[in-house]
Design a protein around this motif. Structure first.
Motif, PDB file in Angstrom:
ATOM      1  N   TYR A  31       0.830  -1.214   0.000  1.00  0.00           N
ATOM      2  CA  TYR A  31       0.000   0.000   0.000  1.00  0.00           C
ATOM      3  C   TYR A  31       0.861   1.261   0.000  1.00  0.00           C
ATOM      4  O   TYR A  31       0.445   2.285  -0.528  1.00  0.00           O
ATOM      5  CB  TYR A  31      -0.986  -0.022   1.178  1.00  0.00           C
ATOM      6  N   GLN A  53      -3.832   3.594   5.100  1.00  0.00           N
ATOM      7  CA  GLN A  53      -3.948   2.130   5.012  1.00  0.00           C
ATOM      8  C   GLN A  53      -2.607   1.459   5.336  1.00  0.00           C
ATOM      9  O   GLN A  53      -2.550   0.432   6.007  1.00  0.00           O
ATOM     10  CB  GLN A  53      -4.427   1.763   3.592  1.00  0.00           C
ATOM     11  N   GLU A  57      -1.993  -1.308   8.333  1.00  0.00           N
ATOM     12  CA  GLU A  57      -1.412  -2.649   8.160  1.00  0.00           C
ATOM     13  C   GLU A  57      -0.193  -2.841   9.070  1.00  0.00           C
ATOM     14  O   GLU A  57       0.041  -3.930   9.594  1.00  0.00           O
ATOM     15  CB  GLU A  57      -1.015  -2.891   6.706  1.00  0.00           C
ATOM     16  N   HIS A  60      -1.553  -3.741  12.305  1.00  0.00           N
ATOM     17  CA  HIS A  60      -1.958  -5.166  12.306  1.00  0.00           C
ATOM     18  C   HIS A  60      -0.741  -6.055  12.570  1.00  0.00           C
ATOM     19  O   HIS A  60      -0.818  -7.044  13.277  1.00  0.00           O
ATOM     20  CB  HIS A  60      -2.565  -5.577  10.951  1.00  0.00           C
ATOM     21  N   GLU A 101      -6.504  -8.126  -0.272  1.00  0.00           N
ATOM     22  CA  GLU A 101      -7.295  -8.279   0.959  1.00  0.00           C
ATOM     23  C   GLU A 101      -8.002  -9.641   1.004  1.00  0.00           C
ATOM     24  O   GLU A 101      -8.138 -10.231   2.068  1.00  0.00           O
ATOM     25  CB  GLU A 101      -8.295  -7.132   1.108  1.00  0.00           C
ATOM     26  N   GLN A 134     -11.189  -8.010   8.517  1.00  0.00           N
ATOM     27  CA  GLN A 134     -11.125  -8.376   7.097  1.00  0.00           C
ATOM     28  C   GLN A 134     -12.473  -8.170   6.407  1.00  0.00           C
ATOM     29  O   GLN A 134     -12.511  -7.762   5.249  1.00  0.00           O
ATOM     30  CB  GLN A 134     -10.643  -9.826   6.929  1.00  0.00           C
ATOM     31  N   GLU A 137     -12.602  -4.495   5.738  1.00  0.00           N
ATOM     32  CA  GLU A 137     -11.656  -4.086   4.694  1.00  0.00           C
ATOM     33  C   GLU A 137     -12.188  -4.455   3.311  1.00  0.00           C
ATOM     34  O   GLU A 137     -12.175  -3.634   2.406  1.00  0.00           O
ATOM     35  CB  GLU A 137     -10.300  -4.761   4.909  1.00  0.00           C
TER      36      GLU A 137
END
Ligand SMILES: [Fe+2]
Ligand SMILES: [Fe+2]
Length: 186
Positions: A31, A53, A57, A60, A101, A134, A137
């Protein structure tokens, strides 16, 4: 014999979580490349959205690093392949985002299955947050794709779309700040 105390994470699960750490970090890098492309190609709004974004991530990834270390495992920081530097169009970018994704969703599902197989229900529970994330997303990216398709190749349409992106990026950044980042309790 009574149940064993499942304090330490199993080696199998440690390896699987490390794989996911790599994939989340890789997502962040993909990204980042897209954000940079959009920045150079006249889509400041989309670029902002992709930069946020990228941060998401990374969070995450960090959450899994902390989780794994907290459970007595060892997080490994991986080397990564370079992401694609160029894209054909904004549509191309977001088609790639959706594909990626979907791949990550499948990967999280696999990881969940491994947790269950390893009878590590604490980890399975932890992963619920990722499963819900998810769904969000994919939903968001599909709706963005619908809008880009509607705009087609029309310059005015894409310009308006990019304004929308700018607004979405602001909301996304605010939500990210509110979520507490990598140390948030999930
Ligand atoms: Fe992610
Ligand atoms: Fe993602």
């Amino acid at each position: 014999m009574g149940p064993k105390k499942p304090i330490m994470i199993t080696k199998v699960l440690e390896k699987a979580i490390n794989e996911q750490i790599k994939r989340e970090e890789h997502s962040s890098r993909i990204y980042l490349s897209m954000a940079s492309w959009a920045e150079r190609n006249g889509y400041p709004g989309a670029s902002n959205w992709l930069y946020v974004q990228t941060e998401e991530e990374r969070i995450h990834m960090l959450k899994l690093v902390h989780y794994l270390n907290d459970r007595g495992g060892m997080a490994v920081i991986p080397s990564l392949e370079a992401p694609a530097p160029k894209f054909k169009s904004l549509l191309d970018v977001f088609q790639e985002v959706l594909k990626h994704e979907e791949y990550i969703s499948a990967s999280i599902n696999e990881l969940y299955a491994t947790c269950v197989k390893e009878k590590d229900f604490t980890s399975a529970n932890y992963l619920q947050w990722y499963i819900t994330e998810q769904i969000e997303e994919e939903k968001t990216v599909r709706s963005i794709l619908d809008q880009i398709k509607l705009a087609g190749t029309d310059k005015g349409g894409l310009f308006m779309m990019d304004k929308e992106f700018a607004a979405m990026a602001i909301a996304k950044r605010a939500a990210l700040a509110q979520s507490g980042g990598a140390n948030a309790v999930t």
